[in-house]
Enzyme design. Structure first.
Site, PDB file in Angstrom:
ATOM      1  N   ASP A  17       0.834  -1.194   0.000  1.00 45.22           N
ATOM      2  CA  ASP A  17       0.000   0.000   0.000  1.00 45.22           C
ATOM      3  C   ASP A  17       0.872   1.249   0.000  1.00 45.22           C
ATOM      4  O   ASP A  17       1.493   1.582   1.003  1.00 45.22           O
ATOM      5  CB  ASP A  17      -0.912  -0.007   1.222  1.00 45.22           C
ATOM      6  N   ASP A 214      -2.200   5.328  -5.013  1.00 46.73           N
ATOM      7  CA  ASP A 214      -2.539   4.474  -3.885  1.00 46.73           C
ATOM      8  C   ASP A 214      -2.670   3.038  -4.377  1.00 46.73           C
ATOM      9  O   ASP A 214      -3.692   2.660  -4.958  1.00 46.73           O
ATOM     10  CB  ASP A 214      -3.847   4.957  -3.254  1.00 46.73           C
TER      11      ASP A 214
END
Length: 230
Positions: A17, A214
């Site tokens: 992430d 992201d």
């Protein structure tokens, strides 16, 4: 992403992430009602000789930007919303992380700040081998920042059409067919988006849109009010 944690090392598989910083994995104790199902056994900090809990007054707790409870440094994170939302909460600690390397010899990184999750939830489409999240954001508690002196802040990853790839710390992916674009690093990694092509129609941005990258989000979200037809 596959790596190992603790001494002796225990395999964990985290979702990469770039939109968050903290590395966390599910830990014992964690009742079935408070943890999502994973194939591997939960990491048990009591069985690791290199696990160290962090107090509220330590600099590591300040770096992690978390909270305190009865003198312990704790964290609470939420990702996304609705059916695809997830969360994790638990204790902040330090541990030894072990990575595979191109030389074939495991590489140990001691005293890495991470989250030991005791109350966790993942989205319905979470892979059964996932145990947590690997935060690669630019914040001070991310794996990238904690490894900065060893990798000079660099990491790269190829996105293959199918199968798996290798994440490279300390270098860049190069070779035939590789393309790159500059990143703007602030609180997140941002990309300057100049235009989008829809079919044969090119949609230009009025003044270059800044969008943060992201890897933990499955959606591409755009603000169409800043677009116009060229």
């Amino acid at each position: 992403m596959h790596l190992s944690i603790g001494s002796p090392p225990v395999d964990i598989y985290g979702s990469v992430d770039t939109g968050s910083d903290l590395v966390w994995t599910q830990c014992e104790p964690c009742p079935q009602s408070q943890c999502f199902r994973q194939e591997a056994s939960l990491f048990d900090p009591k069985k690791s000789s290199t696990y160290n809990s962090i107090s509220c007054f330590s600099f590591q707790c300040v770096i992690a930007g978390t909270n305190c409870s009865e003198g312990d440094c704790i964290y609470s994170l939420a990702y996304g919303r609705g059916l695809h939302g997830s969360f994790s909460s638990g204790n902040i600690a330090t541990e030894t992380l072990t990575f595979g390397s191109t030389s074939g010899k495991p590489l140990e990184m001691p005293k890495i700040i991470f989250g030991c999750g005791h109350n966790n939830s993942e989205s319905p489409n979470t892979p059964s081998n996932q145990t947590g999240t690997i935060g690669l954001g630019p914040g001070s508690s991310s794996l990238i920042s904690q490894m900065a002196t060893s990798i000079t802040g660099k990491f790269s990853y190829c996105l293959p059409h199918e199968g798996s790839s290798t994440i490279n710390f300390g270098g860049i992916v190069a070779g035939a067919g590789v393309a790159s674009t500059p990143l703007i690093i602030r609180d997140h990694y941002y990309l300057t988006l100049e235009a989008i092509s829809v079919g044969n129609q090119r949609l230009e941005f009025v003044s270059g849109g800044k969008y943060f990258i992201d890897a933990g989000n499955i959606l591409l979200i755009l603000v169409f009010s800043v677009l116009y037809y060229h």
